[in-house]
Design an enzyme around this catalytic site. Structure first.
Site, short mmCIF file in Angstrom:
data_model
loop_
_atom_site.label_atom_id
_atom_site.label_comp_id
_atom_site.label_asym_id
_atom_site.label_seq_id
_atom_site.Cartn_x
_atom_site.Cartn_y
_atom_site.Cartn_z
N HIS A 70 -7.07 -1.55 56.82
CA HIS A 70 -7.33 -2.33 55.61
C HIS A 70 -6.33 -1.96 54.52
O HIS A 70 -6.13 -0.78 54.24
CB HIS A 70 -8.75 -2.05 55.09
N TYR A 133 -12.87 9.03 49.53
CA TYR A 133 -11.71 8.41 48.89
C TYR A 133 -12.03 7.99 47.46
O TYR A 133 -13.06 7.43 47.17
CB TYR A 133 -11.18 7.23 49.71
#
Length: 469
Positions: A70, A133
């Site tokens: 992605h 993240y």
């Protein structure tokens, strides 16, 4: 096994902007501790000050959990809290590095900075892996995303556990091959005030490539309260503000004062906040009117501002606001000449029509041509110059407005002596409307911008070229 005792270090990879970092992890019999993101230390080590706004954790029970590839329109700081991953990154941005691949195993002693547009994927190598993240934007349905199939033959990622043996979501299975991927475009440059003299010069300089967006006042008005919500600002790398309220005499009226403050201060404040919140480089054009003109010699970038009138006060206030943006360029100019109505064209017209003007001869400065101003802005941006204030005008001996008028008359084939010099008081003595005070000395020191490698144009030579065109 997590490696303890590493020094903080940042390593470049084959993908531009993708940075692999070693993190110090301190452990004993009780467990371990690390600073997963420490802005001051990590920026000093070479990581970008990317301004995270959200922290996400993906917990994975089993070995072989595989997710990706992605690419999102924001930056990510990827690390592991527990366990270990095999990470794969593919550049899906427009440009020569499109399709470049980088892979690495990541445990808690490592992290990786993933720039906007680089595709991200991982495969867990241990059970109970927590993949963490930080991102510097919030998810938006309007954002542009891109995806790549985990099994793409061109990228040819060597997954430790074959994809045929792991569970992959239906969405990830359906992602396109590299040849069918829509690359994520580069961040754009927004030019505000595209309908003005400088706006025309910026369009001529930068051209019509998709990365440049030009807006006039009808499309984006800084004094409009809705302006801050008018764009998805994370899609812009740079904003060049060529818009301003410049009617210096009208600014001395009640209506003009309100308009000047709305455009030159309130709107600029909103623009500065947008730049700070979204990590945008802000270029702002200022004026010699921030000075009172009483200095003997040339004005430098470090001289204190002392504006005389409303226009100068609003420009000085705007400069102060822009200076709060971490990456900013304030370009101070004097006596701007470009496409459209201006002093030089007026003088040329008077010469051709046989009118002998009276022109002020006790205000001294240098012309600034918009073509030179546009080139200087591009130079500072392209050369990654130190942020701050830069003076810009043409070079050559300082002149009064009357001197310049005589140069115009001569250049278009008329007698210089037809121009009569008068004082500012004489020129405006019969005015029946408010008149803004003007600085008598508008001469700018150009040594700072010249030190960056930019060579400003000679004023007299360029004036003649301008009139020939």
């Amino acid at each position: 096994m997590t490696e303890f005792g590493k020094a903080l270090a940042v390593t470049e990879t084959a993908i531009p902007g993708l940075l692999l970092a070693d993190l110090p992890v301190h452990g004993d019999s009780r467990g371990w501790f690390k600073e997963n993101w420490q802005r001051e230390k990590m920026v000093a080590a070479g990581l970008p000050d990317f301004g995270p706004v959200q922290n996400n954790i993906s917990f994975n029970d089993a070995i072989g959990t595989t997710r990706g590839i992605h690419a999102e329109p924001w930056d990510k700081w990827v690390s592991v809290a527990t366990g270990r991953i095999f990470g794969a990154w593919v550049d899906l941005r427009e440009g020569p590095s499109f399709g470049t691949v980088f892979t690495a195993e990541i445990d808690p002693s490592q992290a990786i900075f993933v720039p906007r547009g680089v595709g991200n994927a991982y495969q867990t190598l241990e059970p109970d892996t927590a993949y963490v993240y930080l991102v510097n934007d919030h998810w938006s349905a309007d954002a542009e995303y891109s995806f790549l199939n985990l099994a793409d033959e061109t990228a040819a990622i060597q997954w430790p556990i074959p994809l045929s043996e792991v569970e992959i979501s239906a969405k990830d299975h359906a992602h396109p091959r590299l040849a069918d991927v829509t690359p994520i475009p580069a961040k754009k440059t927004l030019i505000i005030g595209a309908g003005g003299q400088l706006g025309h010069a910026l369009r001529a300089h930068f051209g019509e490539a998709a990365e440049y967006e030009y807006v006039g006042r009808d499309e984006l008005d800084l004094s409009d309260e809705s302006f801050p919500s008018a764009r998805r600002w994370r899609d812009y790398a740079t904003i060049i503000n060529a818009a301003a309220y410049t009617a210096v005499d009208k600014a001395e009226t009640a209506e003009g004062r309100a308009d000047a403050w709305a455009a030159n201060v309130t709107g600029v404040a909103a623009l500065a906040k947008i730049a700070v919140d979204n990590g945008i480089t802000l270029v702002h054009v200022s004026s010699d009117y921030v000075f009172d003109g009483t200095k003997v010699g040339e004005y430098t970038e470090t001289d204190s501002v002392r504006p005389l009138g409303v226009y100068g006060q609003t420009k000085a206030a705007g400069d102060a606001l822009v200076s709060t943006v971490p990456r900013h360029y304030i370009i101070r100019t004097s006596w701007v000449i470009g496409e459209g109505n201006n002093f030089v064209r007026t003088m040329a017209s008077l010469a051709e029509r046989g009118i002998d003007p009276r022109v002020v001869d006790d205000q001294v400065g240098r012309l600034t041509f918009t073509t030179d101003l546009a080139a200087a802005i591009a130079h500072l941006l392209d050369g990654d110059a130190e942020p701050g204030i830069y003076n810009l005008s043409s070079t050559g001996e300082p002149q009064s407005w009357a001197d310049i008028a005589r140069e115009v008359f001569s250049a278009v084939g008329h007698d210089r002596a037809r121009v009569t010099g008068v004082t500012t008081e004489e020129y405006f003595g019969s005015a029946d409307a408010p008149v803004a005070p003007r600085p008598r000395n508008s001469v700018l020191d150009l040594s700072k911008i010249i030190a960056t490698g930019f060579t400003p144009l000679d004023g007299t030579a360029h004036l003649r070229d301008y009139l020939r065109r």
